[in-house]
Design a protein around this motif. Structure first.
Motif, mmCIF file in Angstrom:
data_model
loop_
_atom_site.group_PDB
_atom_site.id
_atom_site.type_symbol
_atom_site.label_atom_id
_atom_site.label_comp_id
_atom_site.label_asym_id
_atom_site.label_seq_id
_atom_site.Cartn_x
_atom_site.Cartn_y
_atom_site.Cartn_z
ATOM 1 N N THR A 45 0.800 -1.261 -0.018
ATOM 2 C CA THR A 45 0.050 0.092 -0.176
ATOM 3 C C THR A 45 0.802 1.347 -0.038
ATOM 4 O O THR A 45 0.702 2.136 -0.737
ATOM 5 C CB THR A 45 -0.730 -0.053 1.261
ATOM 6 O OG1 THR A 45 -1.833 -1.112 1.240
ATOM 7 C CG2 THR A 45 -1.713 1.247 1.381
ATOM 8 N N GLY A 67 -6.289 2.371 -0.957
ATOM 9 C CA GLY A 67 -7.194 3.199 -0.060
ATOM 10 C C GLY A 67 -6.920 4.662 0.439
ATOM 11 O O GLY A 67 -5.692 4.556 0.886
ATOM 12 N N LYS A 71 -9.215 4.394 5.064
ATOM 13 C CA LYS A 71 -9.873 3.449 4.199
ATOM 14 C C LYS A 71 -8.807 2.200 3.890
ATOM 15 O O LYS A 71 -9.329 1.447 3.099
ATOM 16 C CB LYS A 71 -10.499 3.769 3.000
ATOM 17 C CG LYS A 71 -11.186 5.117 3.235
ATOM 18 C CD LYS A 71 -12.560 4.918 3.913
ATOM 19 C CE LYS A 71 -13.520 6.168 3.974
ATOM 20 N NZ LYS A 71 -14.330 6.093 5.206
ATOM 21 N N GLN A 72 -7.649 2.280 4.389
ATOM 22 C CA GLN A 72 -6.646 1.327 4.065
ATOM 23 C C GLN A 72 -6.724 0.004 4.920
ATOM 24 O O GLN A 72 -7.319 0.301 6.168
ATOM 25 C CB GLN A 72 -5.275 1.809 4.286
ATOM 26 C CG GLN A 72 -4.824 2.859 3.142
ATOM 27 C CD GLN A 72 -3.476 3.589 3.387
ATOM 28 O OE1 GLN A 72 -2.659 2.888 4.239
ATOM 29 N NE2 GLN A 72 -3.444 4.607 3.007
ATOM 30 N N TRP A 73 -6.307 -1.141 4.358
ATOM 31 C CA TRP A 73 -6.668 -2.291 5.429
ATOM 32 C C TRP A 73 -5.404 -3.305 4.844
ATOM 33 O O TRP A 73 -4.646 -2.828 3.875
ATOM 34 C CB TRP A 73 -7.755 -3.131 5.049
ATOM 35 C CG TRP A 73 -7.898 -3.380 3.729
ATOM 36 C CD1 TRP A 73 -8.550 -2.812 2.589
ATOM 37 C CD2 TRP A 73 -7.835 -4.614 3.026
ATOM 38 N NE1 TRP A 73 -8.502 -3.108 1.399
ATOM 39 C CE2 TRP A 73 -8.038 -4.600 1.648
ATOM 40 C CE3 TRP A 73 -7.246 -5.966 3.410
ATOM 41 C CZ2 TRP A 73 -7.788 -5.613 0.723
ATOM 42 C CZ3 TRP A 73 -6.963 -7.022 2.477
ATOM 43 C CH2 TRP A 73 -7.165 -6.906 1.161
ATOM 44 N N ALA A 74 -5.027 -4.352 5.756
ATOM 45 C CA ALA A 74 -3.880 -5.110 5.508
ATOM 46 C C ALA A 74 -4.393 -6.510 5.912
ATOM 47 O O ALA A 74 -5.272 -6.604 6.655
ATOM 48 C CB ALA A 74 -2.671 -4.868 6.427
ATOM 49 N N GLY A 75 -4.063 -7.464 5.158
ATOM 50 C CA GLY A 75 -4.194 -9.153 5.649
ATOM 51 C C GLY A 75 -4.054 -9.827 4.279
ATOM 52 O O GLY A 75 -3.566 -9.328 3.452
ATOM 53 N N THR A 77 -6.089 -12.629 1.945
ATOM 54 C CA THR A 77 -7.189 -12.963 1.309
ATOM 55 C C THR A 77 -7.111 -13.871 0.135
ATOM 56 O O THR A 77 -5.973 -14.099 -0.224
ATOM 57 C CB THR A 77 -8.213 -11.723 1.119
ATOM 58 O OG1 THR A 77 -9.452 -12.388 0.705
ATOM 59 C CG2 THR A 77 -7.581 -10.911 0.290
ATOM 60 N N GLY A 124 -14.896 -9.691 1.974
ATOM 61 C CA GLY A 124 -15.134 -7.990 2.223
ATOM 62 C C GLY A 124 -15.831 -7.700 1.007
ATOM 63 O O GLY A 124 -16.327 -8.392 0.090
ATOM 64 N N TYR A 126 -14.031 -5.567 -1.078
ATOM 65 C CA TYR A 126 -12.990 -4.906 -1.727
ATOM 66 C C TYR A 126 -12.705 -5.793 -3.291
ATOM 67 O O TYR A 126 -13.222 -7.040 -3.130
ATOM 68 C CB TYR A 126 -11.999 -5.272 -0.962
ATOM 69 C CG TYR A 126 -11.819 -4.184 0.184
ATOM 70 C CD1 TYR A 126 -12.326 -3.055 0.152
ATOM 71 C CD2 TYR A 126 -11.621 -4.831 1.550
ATOM 72 C CE1 TYR A 126 -12.490 -2.229 1.497
ATOM 73 C CE2 TYR A 126 -11.937 -4.269 2.780
ATOM 74 C CZ TYR A 126 -12.162 -2.800 2.687
ATOM 75 O OH TYR A 126 -12.223 -1.935 3.735
ATOM 76 N N GLY A 144 -10.869 1.449 -0.334
ATOM 77 C CA GLY A 144 -10.370 0.142 0.068
ATOM 78 C C GLY A 144 -9.825 -0.753 -1.241
ATOM 79 O O GLY A 144 -9.103 -1.712 -0.869
ATOM 80 N N ARG A 170 1.182 -2.635 4.586
ATOM 81 C CA ARG A 170 1.184 -1.152 4.537
ATOM 82 C C ARG A 170 2.399 -0.920 4.264
ATOM 83 O O ARG A 170 3.121 -0.377 3.738
ATOM 84 C CB ARG A 170 0.474 -0.869 5.775
ATOM 85 C CG ARG A 170 -0.762 -0.947 5.972
ATOM 86 C CD ARG A 170 -1.413 -0.387 6.984
ATOM 87 N NE ARG A 170 -2.849 -0.753 7.166
ATOM 88 C CZ ARG A 170 -3.759 -0.073 7.831
ATOM 89 N NH1 ARG A 170 -3.703 1.279 8.475
ATOM 90 N NH2 ARG A 170 -4.904 -0.498 8.061
#
Length: 170
Positions: A45, A67, A71-75, A77, A124, A126, A144, A170
């Protein structure tokens, strides 16, 4: 030169730049280090780049929009769907922030934020998707989602399948 001709030339030149920039979008083959299996998508990101891991030392790199603040996310998937020219319905958060936005924007519409293709992410709302606003790629611009040039999402779309692991950091 009349004003009408100057405006027509400016519009033509601007359209030419947009078309050639999009047409020339090419992913980069880069050195890449990380403990990821080949075929994994890694989104960094803060770099605003997406990497498709080819082997332990190399990846294909694409510029992306990510994002915006908050609005940012990490993970981790996976891709759970692939769609060409998808229709788009704004999530509740987008609809709240922009109440005048239509409930559905048809696929292929220049107003559709998904561009030419989208790959939805499990767990989600996204997606990794194209865009009809190419100058937004490279910025902190979305709610996101991972936004790519249409030429780049088309390239990535052909290289990966449903079930591909996606790591966002991130």
């Amino acid at each position: 030169m009349s004003l009408r001709i100057a405006v027509a030339l400016a519009a033509t030149f601007g359209a030419y730049l947009l078309i050639t920039t999009e047409a020339q979008a090419r992913p980069d083959l880069v050195d890449f280090q990380g403990n990821y299996s080949p075929g994994t998508i890694v989104v960094k990101t803060n770099e605003r780049h997406l990497y498709l891991v080819l082997d332990p030392s190399h990846a294909v790199r694409y510029p992306v929009g990510v994002g915006k603040a908050g609005k940012q996310w990490a993970g981790v998937t996976r891709i759970d769907g692939k769609y060409r020219n998808p229709a788009w319905s704004p999530p509740a958060e987008v609809k709240h922030d922009k109440p005048s936005i239509p409930d559905v924007i048809p696929g292929g519409s220049p107003r559709n934020p998904m561009g030419v293709a989208a790959m939805t992410l499990a767990g989600g709302q996204y997606a990794i998707h194209g865009t009809n606003v190419p100058n937004s790629v490279g910025g902190f611009v979305s709610y996101g989602c991972i936004r790519m040039l249409n030429a780049d999402i088309s390239d990535l779309y052909q290289r990966v399948s449903v079930g591909t692991t996606v790591v966002v950091s991130r």
